[in-house]
Structures are given as C-alpha cells and as structure tokens.
Design a protein around this motif. Sequence first.
Motif, PDB file in Angstrom:
ATOM      1  N   ARG A   1       0.822  -1.217   0.000  1.00 31.76           N
ATOM      2  CA  ARG A   1       0.000   0.000   0.000  1.00 31.76           C
ATOM      3  C   ARG A   1       0.854   1.263   0.000  1.00 31.76           C
ATOM      4  O   ARG A   1       0.613   2.187  -0.766  1.00 31.76           O
ATOM      5  CB  ARG A   1      -0.921   0.034   1.217  1.00 31.76           C
ATOM      6  CG  ARG A   1      -1.688   1.365   1.363  1.00 31.76           C
ATOM      7  CD  ARG A   1      -2.457   1.427   2.668  1.00 31.76           C
ATOM      8  NE  ARG A   1      -3.232   2.646   2.802  1.00 31.76           N
ATOM      9  CZ  ARG A   1      -2.890   3.685   3.555  1.00 31.76           C
ATOM     10  NH1 ARG A   1      -1.739   3.663   4.229  1.00 31.76           N
ATOM     11  NH2 ARG A   1      -3.667   4.747   3.643  1.00 31.76           N
TER      12      ARG A   1
ATOM     13  N   LYS B   1      -2.704  -1.060  -3.379  1.00 33.62           N
ATOM     14  CA  LYS B   1      -3.714  -0.251  -2.701  1.00 33.62           C
ATOM     15  C   LYS B   1      -3.209   1.184  -2.606  1.00 33.62           C
ATOM     16  O   LYS B   1      -2.053   1.417  -2.236  1.00 33.62           O
ATOM     17  CB  LYS B   1      -3.990  -0.819  -1.308  1.00 33.62           C
ATOM     18  CG  LYS B   1      -5.141  -0.145  -0.564  1.00 33.62           C
ATOM     19  CD  LYS B   1      -5.439  -0.885   0.736  1.00 33.62           C
ATOM     20  CE  LYS B   1      -6.649  -0.292   1.443  1.00 33.62           C
ATOM     21  NZ  LYS B   1      -6.975  -1.034   2.692  1.00 33.62           N
ATOM     22  N   GLU B   2      -4.046   2.116  -2.982  1.00 27.82           N
ATOM     23  CA  GLU B   2      -3.767   3.544  -2.861  1.00 27.82           C
ATOM     24  C   GLU B   2      -2.417   3.929  -3.470  1.00 27.82           C
ATOM     25  O   GLU B   2      -2.211   3.798  -4.663  1.00 27.82           O
ATOM     26  CB  GLU B   2      -3.899   3.975  -1.398  1.00 27.82           C
ATOM     27  CG  GLU B   2      -5.324   3.784  -0.872  1.00 27.82           C
ATOM     28  CD  GLU B   2      -5.493   4.220   0.561  1.00 27.82           C
ATOM     29  OE1 GLU B   2      -4.698   5.038   1.047  1.00 27.82           O
ATOM     30  OE2 GLU B   2      -6.440   3.732   1.216  1.00 27.82           O
TER      31      GLU B   2
ATOM     32  N   SER C   1       2.881  -0.302   6.738  1.00 27.62           N
ATOM     33  CA  SER C   1       1.731   0.471   7.216  1.00 27.62           C
ATOM     34  C   SER C   1       1.619   0.481   8.736  1.00 27.62           C
ATOM     35  O   SER C   1       1.760  -0.560   9.388  1.00 27.62           O
ATOM     36  CB  SER C   1       0.434  -0.092   6.628  1.00 27.62           C
ATOM     37  OG  SER C   1       0.380   0.085   5.239  1.00 27.62           O
TER      38      SER C   1
ATOM     39  N   ASP D   1      -3.612   1.548   8.065  1.00 23.50           N
ATOM     40  CA  ASP D   1      -4.116   0.464   7.226  1.00 23.50           C
ATOM     41  C   ASP D   1      -3.680  -0.875   7.809  1.00 23.50           C
ATOM     42  O   ASP D   1      -2.556  -1.014   8.296  1.00 23.50           O
ATOM     43  CB  ASP D   1      -3.592   0.596   5.793  1.00 23.50           C
ATOM     44  CG  ASP D   1      -4.239  -0.396   4.849  1.00 23.50           C
ATOM     45  OD1 ASP D   1      -5.434  -0.222   4.552  1.00 23.50           O
ATOM     46  OD2 ASP D   1      -3.564  -1.345   4.420  1.00 23.50           O
TER      47      ASP D   1
END
Length: 379
Positions: free
Chosen positions: A12, A40-41, A87, A92
């Motif tokens: 992420r 992700k993102e 993260s 997250d």
Amino acid sequence: MGDKKKVLAFAREPGGADTIAPVIGQLRKRDRVEAILLAKEYAGARFAAAGLDYREVAWADESSLRQQVAEIVQTERPDALLTSASSRPQDDMTEKYFWKMGGDLQVPSLAVLDQWQNYILRFSGPGAGEKLGYMPTCVAVMDETVRREMIAEGFPDERILVTGHPRFAALRAYGERGNRATARGKLAALGIDPEAVVVTFVSEPARRFFAAEEGFDEASTLTALLASCKPLAQDRKVEVVLKYHPRNLPEDFSAVHGPEDGANLRLHHMQNQLEPWDLLLASDLVVGMISILLVDSVLLGVPTLSVQLGGGNEGRCVPEKYGAISVVRQTALLPDEVAALLTREEYRRQYLKRQQKFTVVRDAIARIEDKVYEFAGAN
C-alpha cells in the motif's frame, strides 16, 4: 501456467511498493512462479513507475477489510504471500490481515521491511493488547543491526532473515548506468537551470503524521533551507527543488514564502514530474529530514544532509545512525553547513568520504527471491 506455483504480493505505502517491486520484477523475469501483484492507494503509482502490471482492487473499508482479504486468499489459493511491512495500524491493516490469513490457511508469508524504525508498530494491531499480534512467517530485514534491534524489542529470532534491502540492489544497478549529465538534462527540460547550484529538499508529510513526536515538520524545514541558500544566491544561481512525498499535498507548504521573482534563488515544486533517483543524481546537495531518499542519495554519492530542527530523537535518520552524515538540529547552524557543503571543496570531499562508511548488504533481490521459492515450494 497451470502447474506453476503462485505467489500473491501486496503493498500500500509508496516505500513498501518500491521495496518489493524489484523482487516482483525478478520473479516475473525468471518465470518460475506466477506472481500476482495487488496494489492499494499509493502503491499503484510506484508499481506503474517500475513497469509492473498490477491488479486493481476495490478495497473495502476497515469494517469489512479483514473479510475481503480472507476471500482474496481463499479465492486465489496462493502457495506463498509476499508483502511490504510499511503500514501503521492506525493507517491500514491490509498487510497484517494477509499475514493473519496466511497463518490460518498455512500459506507461508514473507514481509519485507523498508525502514530502520518503528519495528513494533509495523507488526501490531491498533488495540492495547495487540503488540506484535500480526506476524508473518518471516520478516526480511536490511542488515544485522536491524535484526539485533528487533530481537531486543521482542521479535522471535527464528522469524527474522537478513537479506539486505531490494531497493538498494535496484539503486546499485541504476547508479552503474546512471549519468549525472543526463539527469541534469532532465532537470533542464523542466525549466531548472542545469548550470545553477541545485539543492533538493526531499519532503515527508511530517506535519500530519509525525511532527508531534519528532518536533519538526516539512514547511519549517524548507523555510530554513531557503533562508540558508539566500546568501549563496548573491553571486550564483541556486535552484531549490522541493521533492514532494507521495502523501504531501500543496497545502502542506502554504506557509512557505518562495523567493521573489527575478532573484538568483528559485523554488520549484516537484511532485511526480521526474523519477526520484534522477533528481537525486542531478543535485549538488540533498537535504531532508528522515526520508529513505536520504539513504538513496548517500549511496549515489551525492552530499546529503539531515535537518531535524528542534528534534531530539537520536538515530531517526538512517545514514546518521551509521555515522555517515551530519544532522542539523538548530536553525542557526544550518546556513554554515549548507555553505560548507556547497562551496568548500575540501570539506565536501571529506564529507563524501565519510558517507562511504554507509554500506548495504548485497544481493538482496536474489536472497528474497530464494526465500519466496522456498516458501512456494518452487525450488
């Protein structure tokens, strides 16, 4: 493809994506396993920059995320999991849910560390009783110092593997083929004078994420850097390039007053117009707070300085921790240090010699690749 072992990979954070990207690239090049990459993102842009195809996923919110991760693992039925370990739990939990689900389904997981800090936070949940509550089968770490520090913090020795940092293996390859003149040419194409002194500030979203605990932020640091460069601009052109972190927003710098138009000192905002390594290589001086890009700059042989104005936490900047660069903590001392690194040839030469103390474990990509094959049963 049907008889190949399958590896499911995920990241992420931008730093985490940059860390596992070289490994994914090598796995796909060798083609011994099927490597499926989920982003992700922030990670998607970094995978795209590395030329990697990845799968778009409509990620659920936190209330349904654990179940979504479980369904992904159960549907894909991978032989091994490969993730970043970047993260914070308050940001997250996807990485951690992959490790947890891997453990539940007896799918071995390998998490690759990208930074020399916040070890416990990366493997804990948000609750008070979740310290080190999310552990992959194995954590790949950068060097023996990290391994010792993690063991001292309570990590199980048998789950830590010293592999080196894959990002730096990729950086080494870039450095061998990289050309400073070519990098300066890329700056010129963006309107930056290639004949000027180029000072790059590698920013981080400090104000929103860690200023309270560290004592410094990106806007005040940049303001002090601009003031320190102003005397140098009396008899030469100085281009200050503000390199945004992927999480930085323009409003993070709303309080920063740029130089007057027509002055020898100019400020350029650089979001994603140029790849970070090209920008570092083109610079005469790289300044930052605790960014991983300061490590990259040191390894590329560019004079590098950490500025932590008001900060009191030792060892937060990796090259500083290893004695390779200086840290300025007082605003009054910054102009002299900047001037010395840019104008005093012997000081600069000795400083670069000091930076060479920082070395990294080699062959990181191959070491991690071998562990992936072992976990996937593809040896």
